[in-house]
Design a protein around this motif. Structure first.
Motif, mmCIF file in Angstrom:
data_model
loop_
_atom_site.group_PDB
_atom_site.id
_atom_site.type_symbol
_atom_site.label_atom_id
_atom_site.label_comp_id
_atom_site.label_asym_id
_atom_site.label_seq_id
_atom_site.Cartn_x
_atom_site.Cartn_y
_atom_site.Cartn_z
ATOM 1 N N VAL B 3 -68.924 -17.137 25.817
ATOM 2 C CA VAL B 3 -70.232 -17.667 25.419
ATOM 3 C C VAL B 3 -70.045 -18.775 24.394
ATOM 4 C CG1 VAL B 3 -72.493 -17.101 24.445
ATOM 5 C CG2 VAL B 3 -71.292 -15.392 25.826
ATOM 6 N N GLY B 4 -70.800 -19.855 24.569
ATOM 7 C CA GLY B 4 -70.795 -20.930 23.583
ATOM 8 C C GLY B 4 -72.156 -21.032 22.932
ATOM 9 N N LYS B 20 -70.728 -9.936 19.301
ATOM 10 C CA LYS B 20 -69.521 -9.277 18.782
ATOM 11 C C LYS B 20 -69.736 -7.780 18.651
ATOM 12 C CE LYS B 20 -67.079 -12.831 16.234
ATOM 13 N NZ LYS B 20 -66.424 -13.180 14.972
ATOM 14 N N ARG B 21 -70.897 -7.430 18.093
ATOM 15 C CA ARG B 21 -71.224 -6.040 17.813
ATOM 16 C C ARG B 21 -71.149 -5.178 19.065
ATOM 17 N NH1 ARG B 21 -76.954 -4.520 14.944
ATOM 18 N NH2 ARG B 21 -76.279 -2.612 13.908
ATOM 19 N N TYR B 22 -71.631 -5.754 20.175
ATOM 20 C CA TYR B 22 -71.654 -4.984 21.415
ATOM 21 C C TYR B 22 -70.515 -5.374 22.365
ATOM 22 C CZ TYR B 22 -76.144 -3.255 19.857
ATOM 23 O OH TYR B 22 -77.135 -2.646 19.138
ATOM 24 N N SER B 23 -69.531 -6.091 21.844
ATOM 25 C CA SER B 23 -68.362 -6.517 22.644
ATOM 26 C C SER B 23 -68.781 -7.095 23.989
ATOM 27 C CB SER B 23 -67.412 -5.330 22.884
ATOM 28 O OG SER B 23 -67.114 -4.706 21.676
ATOM 29 N N ILE B 24 -69.731 -8.013 23.959
ATOM 30 C CA ILE B 24 -70.263 -8.561 25.207
ATOM 31 C C ILE B 24 -69.428 -9.741 25.704
ATOM 32 C CG2 ILE B 24 -72.259 -9.781 26.194
ATOM 33 C CD1 ILE B 24 -73.949 -7.948 24.250
ATOM 34 N N ALA B 25 -68.941 -10.554 24.779
ATOM 35 C CA ALA B 25 -68.193 -11.748 25.188
ATOM 36 C C ALA B 25 -66.704 -11.579 24.916
ATOM 37 C CB ALA B 25 -68.732 -12.959 24.440
ATOM 38 N N GLU B 26 -65.904 -12.117 25.825
ATOM 39 C CA GLU B 26 -64.471 -12.162 25.536
ATOM 40 C C GLU B 26 -64.223 -13.093 24.357
ATOM 41 O OE1 GLU B 26 -61.903 -12.936 29.137
ATOM 42 O OE2 GLU B 26 -63.732 -12.045 30.022
ATOM 43 N N LYS B 27 -64.833 -14.260 24.474
ATOM 44 C CA LYS B 27 -64.685 -15.224 23.391
ATOM 45 C C LYS B 27 -66.034 -15.873 23.076
ATOM 46 C CE LYS B 27 -60.905 -17.915 21.753
ATOM 47 N NZ LYS B 27 -59.885 -18.918 21.915
ATOM 48 N N VAL B 28 -66.322 -16.051 21.806
ATOM 49 C CA VAL B 28 -67.543 -16.747 21.399
ATOM 50 C C VAL B 28 -67.144 -18.070 20.745
ATOM 51 C CG1 VAL B 28 -69.651 -16.668 19.993
ATOM 52 C CG2 VAL B 28 -68.769 -14.553 21.019
ATOM 53 N N TYR B 29 -67.537 -19.151 21.411
ATOM 54 C CA TYR B 29 -67.291 -20.483 20.855
ATOM 55 C C TYR B 29 -68.537 -20.979 20.130
ATOM 56 C CZ TYR B 29 -63.327 -20.724 24.123
ATOM 57 O OH TYR B 29 -62.165 -20.494 24.798
ATOM 58 N N LYS B 155 -78.749 -9.351 31.655
ATOM 59 C CA LYS B 155 -77.640 -8.503 31.221
ATOM 60 C C LYS B 155 -77.379 -8.676 29.714
ATOM 61 C CE LYS B 155 -72.955 -7.313 32.791
ATOM 62 N NZ LYS B 155 -72.156 -7.625 31.608
ATOM 63 N N VAL B 156 -77.289 -9.921 29.277
ATOM 64 C CA VAL B 156 -76.976 -10.172 27.866
ATOM 65 C C VAL B 156 -78.087 -9.637 26.948
ATOM 66 C CG1 VAL B 156 -76.725 -11.998 26.122
ATOM 67 C CG2 VAL B 156 -75.448 -12.136 28.254
ATOM 68 N N PHE B 157 -79.339 -9.942 27.287
ATOM 69 C CA PHE B 157 -80.429 -9.497 26.405
ATOM 70 C C PHE B 157 -80.549 -7.975 26.385
ATOM 71 C CE2 PHE B 157 -82.178 -13.939 26.828
ATOM 72 C CZ PHE B 157 -82.046 -14.245 25.483
ATOM 73 N N GLN B 158 -80.336 -7.352 27.552
ATOM 74 C CA GLN B 158 -80.386 -5.893 27.571
ATOM 75 C C GLN B 158 -79.261 -5.306 26.740
ATOM 76 O OE1 GLN B 158 -80.670 -5.190 31.739
ATOM 77 N NE2 GLN B 158 -82.836 -4.666 31.639
ATOM 78 N N GLU B 159 -78.084 -5.905 26.849
ATOM 79 C CA GLU B 159 -76.933 -5.367 26.125
ATOM 80 C C GLU B 159 -77.062 -5.517 24.610
ATOM 81 O OE1 GLU B 159 -73.442 -5.412 29.538
ATOM 82 O OE2 GLU B 159 -73.427 -6.965 28.001
ATOM 83 N N ILE B 160 -77.794 -6.530 24.156
ATOM 84 C CA ILE B 160 -77.964 -6.637 22.697
ATOM 85 C C ILE B 160 -79.215 -5.872 22.242
ATOM 86 C CG2 ILE B 160 -76.685 -8.818 22.531
ATOM 87 C CD1 ILE B 160 -79.351 -10.250 22.057
ATOM 88 N N GLY B 161 -79.797 -5.085 23.137
ATOM 89 C CA GLY B 161 -80.865 -4.170 22.719
ATOM 90 C C GLY B 161 -82.262 -4.738 22.748
#
Lengths: 276, 276
Positions: B3-4, B20-29, B155-161
């Motif tokens: 994710v950038g 980061k908190r939910y380990s969603i991205a391998e790397k955050v740019y 997916k992303v929005f659900q995963e961050i709650g």
């Protein structure tokens, strides 16, 4: 010292809790009119004993009127026969109308106080432990009081952790208007605007911190706030006019797409950050 | 998924923290324009790496534009050459102007999102861990997007709650106006009214919960909010007019001492309590 509290809602109930917390009173007596309130006060264990006005007058060194501002005035004749050593104190949000209407016989006993704290809730269940902690209380026109009463008020407010500010009742009403009464008028207006336009489902789904904060005090007691608006009518009208000048200004800047002035105007509002 | 995030202030920085908190991205740019911001982002460890736009485009599956609404539009041409598999998403407070101005070449990639959350603070230091937790995000005009991008956003929005609400951009802008943009205009007006009338000493001494809550969002960024007012101009003007009707009404009821109607009007505002 024995303390009697008339009205044990948010202000009076929290005052009773503070007195207990800091072991300030030997005994805390309470008076309430409705049976429902009495039951709640007993259930919540807010006072040592619920009594009638006579017992309260006979046994208390300090009597606190924690009732709506209009009721304070109408109740004062009940206290014309109190001892000169008994302090009466109100906690109302307006002060000038009240001090001007205290019967002269008990004027020396009567301490006009306004603790600048509260929530939108009311009734005995609204009472909370730390309502007064670290907050400011304004005491008005103390030159009309005897020292024994002034000293007692200072002692109690200091002991429950309040910061004391002394000012003229007229000056108090102007400050209280801008810092509290005008914000209430605005919050009621915003709540009515949004509920008139938006459906409940959208309000629930989309309300974020901004709207929640801005509409919270629109949940405050209409009985209490009608009386306050009535007693501080002139200041409130003037403050609404000043606020309306700003609403007209922002409307005009947006309509005329005057975004540079709009930004400057917002920046001016931002300076509140330096104070608060 | 990589994710950038472009812009790492309150919204972008908090988004990075949530990923980061939910380990969603391998790397955050991350990408930021100013040197000061870059230093703060590194100091706060908000992203794995600060990169240029090209690196971000080459390496990310999802690019999040967390910048002021006017900048979103002006920045989009930079992304005309992205892969059809890369999702671009904005987090701006207005949606109609944005969806209408996305270049057609990347319209299918572009997810218009508005997380209904925030604070009055801005910049990397404003980023907080739980900004998105349990809050609502509005996604607009998804019929213009390809499924791969819609699914990724969900997916992303659900995963961050977050709770997802889907609506038309035009409808969003009306709701966002009443629930957020109008309250900001009012808060800026109240702050300017009070600071124009009261001295700082009195404001500090006498501000209680009501004024503090009502003026909090007046500390919000003028740059950001000028752009929002500009992009939602028509709805904002209409909402100010409706609010002004209520301000005129309360003023009139107080002036004419029509306290029975005043109480009813306050009671109507009280019903907000049943919803919120």
């Amino acid at each position: 010292m024995n303390v009697g509290i008339i009205g044990l809602g948010l202000m009076g109930g929290s005052f009773a809790k503070a007195l207990k917390r800091y072991s300030i009173a030997e005994k805390v007596y309470g008076y309430a009119r409705s049976e429902k309130s009495k039951e709640e006060i007993i259930e919540l264990n807010l006072v040592d004993e619920i009594v009638d006005i006579k017992t309260l007058k006979d046994n208390c060194d300090l009597i606190v009127l924690a009732i709506p501002v209009d009721n304070i005035i109408s109740m004062l004749p009940e206290f014309l026969d109190i001892s000169s050593n008994t302090t009466i104190m109100d906690l109302g949000s307006t002060k000038e109308f009240i001090v001007n209407n205290v019967p002269s016989k008990i004027r020396k006993n009567f301490i006009a106080a306004h603790p600048m704290t509260g929530t939108e809730k009311s009734g005995p269940k609204a009472a909370i432990d730390d309502l007064y902690e670290g907050r400011t209380v304004v005491l008005c026109n103390l030159e009309d009081n005897e020292n024994i009463h002034v000293n007692r008020a200072f002692k109690v407010f200091q002991e429950i952790g309040m910061r004391i500010v002394v000012m003229d009742a007229n000056e108090h009403d102007i400050h209280a208007c801008y810092m509290s009464h005008l914000p209430h008028a605005i919050s009621y207006s915003l709540a009515n605007t949004v509920m008139g336009h938006e459906d409940p489902k959208s309000i629930i789904a989309l309300a974020a911190g901004g709207f929640k904060d801005m509409s919270r005090i629109a949940k405050s007691s209409p009985e209490m706030w009608t009386d306050i608006f009535k007693q501080n009518r002139k200041n409130l009208l003037k403050s609404i006019d000043l606020f309306e000048e700003h609403m007209k200004k922002v409307r005009q800047m947006v309509e005329e797409e005057d975004y540079s002035d709009l930004k400057q105007w917002m920046k001016k509002a931002n300076t509140l950050h330096e104070i608060l």
